[in-house]
Motif scaffolding. Structure first.
Motif, mmCIF file in Angstrom:
data_model
loop_
_atom_site.group_PDB
_atom_site.id
_atom_site.type_symbol
_atom_site.label_atom_id
_atom_site.label_comp_id
_atom_site.label_asym_id
_atom_site.label_seq_id
_atom_site.Cartn_x
_atom_site.Cartn_y
_atom_site.Cartn_z
ATOM 1 N N MET A 219 -29.935 -34.774 15.492
ATOM 2 C CA MET A 219 -28.560 -34.348 15.714
ATOM 3 C C MET A 219 -27.576 -35.219 14.934
ATOM 4 N N LYS A 220 -27.914 -36.498 14.744
ATOM 5 C CA LYS A 220 -27.007 -37.391 14.019
ATOM 6 C C LYS A 220 -26.859 -36.968 12.558
ATOM 7 N N VAL A 221 -27.944 -36.478 11.975
ATOM 8 C CA VAL A 221 -27.869 -36.015 10.582
ATOM 9 C C VAL A 221 -26.976 -34.785 10.492
ATOM 10 N N LEU A 222 -27.131 -33.861 11.420
ATOM 11 C CA LEU A 222 -26.288 -32.660 11.440
ATOM 12 C C LEU A 222 -24.826 -33.023 11.636
ATOM 13 N N ALA A 223 -24.544 -33.969 12.525
ATOM 14 C CA ALA A 223 -23.169 -34.408 12.753
ATOM 15 C C ALA A 223 -22.596 -35.050 11.491
ATOM 16 N N ALA A 224 -23.392 -35.849 10.807
ATOM 17 C CA ALA A 224 -22.929 -36.510 9.581
ATOM 18 C C ALA A 224 -22.630 -35.489 8.483
ATOM 19 N N VAL A 225 -23.514 -34.531 8.304
ATOM 20 C CA VAL A 225 -23.307 -33.494 7.283
ATOM 21 C C VAL A 225 -22.064 -32.662 7.625
ATOM 22 N N SER A 226 -21.902 -32.322 8.892
ATOM 23 C CA SER A 226 -20.748 -31.548 9.329
ATOM 24 C C SER A 226 -19.454 -32.321 9.095
ATOM 25 N N LEU A 227 -19.461 -33.606 9.392
ATOM 26 C CA LEU A 227 -18.275 -34.439 9.193
ATOM 27 C C LEU A 227 -17.923 -34.539 7.711
ATOM 28 N N ILE A 228 -18.915 -34.732 6.860
ATOM 29 C CA ILE A 228 -18.670 -34.808 5.416
ATOM 30 C C ILE A 228 -18.099 -33.484 4.907
ATOM 31 N N GLU A 229 -18.662 -32.372 5.349
ATOM 32 C CA GLU A 229 -18.170 -31.057 4.909
ATOM 33 C C GLU A 229 -16.733 -30.839 5.365
ATOM 34 N N MET A 230 -16.408 -31.257 6.585
ATOM 35 C CA MET A 230 -15.048 -31.090 7.088
ATOM 36 C C MET A 230 -14.065 -31.948 6.286
ATOM 37 N N ILE A 231 -14.458 -33.160 5.951
ATOM 38 C CA ILE A 231 -13.603 -34.026 5.137
ATOM 39 C C ILE A 231 -13.355 -33.396 3.768
ATOM 40 N N LEU A 232 -14.393 -32.828 3.174
ATOM 41 C CA LEU A 232 -14.225 -32.169 1.874
ATOM 42 C C LEU A 232 -13.304 -30.953 1.978
ATOM 43 N N GLN A 233 -13.384 -30.213 3.078
ATOM 44 C CA GLN A 233 -12.480 -29.077 3.291
ATOM 45 C C GLN A 233 -11.028 -29.555 3.388
ATOM 46 N N LEU A 234 -10.800 -30.660 4.095
ATOM 47 C CA LEU A 234 -9.442 -31.198 4.219
ATOM 48 C C LEU A 234 -8.910 -31.688 2.872
ATOM 49 N N ILE A 235 -9.766 -32.314 2.082
ATOM 50 C CA ILE A 235 -9.372 -32.730 0.736
ATOM 51 C C ILE A 235 -9.042 -31.501 -0.113
ATOM 52 N N GLY A 236 -9.845 -30.447 0.016
ATOM 53 C CA GLY A 236 -9.577 -29.205 -0.711
ATOM 54 C C GLY A 236 -8.268 -28.566 -0.281
ATOM 55 N N ALA A 237 -7.972 -28.587 1.015
ATOM 56 C CA ALA A 237 -6.709 -28.024 1.508
ATOM 57 C C ALA A 237 -5.529 -28.795 0.937
ATOM 58 N N ARG A 238 -5.637 -30.110 0.941
ATOM 59 C CA ARG A 238 -4.545 -30.934 0.400
ATOM 60 C C ARG A 238 -4.326 -30.639 -1.089
ATOM 61 N N LYS A 239 -5.400 -30.565 -1.854
ATOM 62 C CA LYS A 239 -5.284 -30.285 -3.292
ATOM 63 C C LYS A 239 -4.721 -28.885 -3.538
ATOM 64 N N ALA A 240 -5.189 -27.905 -2.751
ATOM 65 C CA ALA A 240 -4.715 -26.536 -2.935
ATOM 66 C C ALA A 240 -3.218 -26.425 -2.641
ATOM 67 N N ILE A 241 -2.760 -27.089 -1.586
ATOM 68 C CA ILE A 241 -1.336 -27.055 -1.257
ATOM 69 C C ILE A 241 -0.535 -27.774 -2.335
ATOM 70 N N ARG A 242 -1.008 -28.932 -2.768
ATOM 71 C CA ARG A 242 -0.296 -29.716 -3.779
ATOM 72 C C ARG A 242 -0.237 -28.997 -5.131
ATOM 73 N N ASP A 243 -1.362 -28.378 -5.543
ATOM 74 C CA ASP A 243 -1.443 -27.752 -6.862
ATOM 75 C C ASP A 243 -1.154 -26.253 -6.854
ATOM 76 N N GLY A 244 -0.952 -25.666 -5.671
ATOM 77 C CA GLY A 244 -0.640 -24.241 -5.578
ATOM 78 C C GLY A 244 -1.815 -23.341 -5.933
ATOM 79 N N ILE A 245 -2.972 -23.578 -5.326
ATOM 80 C CA ILE A 245 -4.167 -22.772 -5.594
ATOM 81 C C ILE A 245 -4.315 -21.754 -4.461
ATOM 82 N N PRO A 246 -3.947 -20.495 -4.689
ATOM 83 C CA PRO A 246 -3.956 -19.494 -3.611
ATOM 84 C C PRO A 246 -5.357 -18.954 -3.325
#
Length: 70
Positions: free
Chosen positions: A1-28
């Motif tokens: 379960m710890k591996v699944l939690a770690a992978v899920s956390l990393i994926e969520m962080i990458l999604q948040l980074i993507g959201a920030r970049k999309a808002i900043r750069d205007g990627i619809p």
């Protein structure tokens, strides 16, 4: 379960980074049902998401699921 939690956390962080970049750069979102406008990316994050990230409500559900795994 710890591996699944770690992978899920990393994926969520990458999604948040993507959201920030999309808002900043205007990627619809670009979906079969339509295409967003660069100036509306921040607003579209509440419903359709962006070209780099899922919408806020999906990210919230992902965060809740990740918290339950930890």
């Amino acid at each position: 379960m710890k591996v699944l939690a770690a992978v899920s956390l990393i994926e969520m962080i990458l999604q948040l980074i993507g959201a920030r970049k999309a808002i900043r750069d205007g990627i619809p979102y670009d979906a079969p049902i339509g295409r967003g406008k660069p100036e509306d990316v921040a607003r579209d994050m509440w419903g359709m998401g962006s070209g780099l990230s899922a919408p806020w409500h999906t990210l919230a559900a992902h965060a809740a699921g990740t918290a339950l795994l930890i």
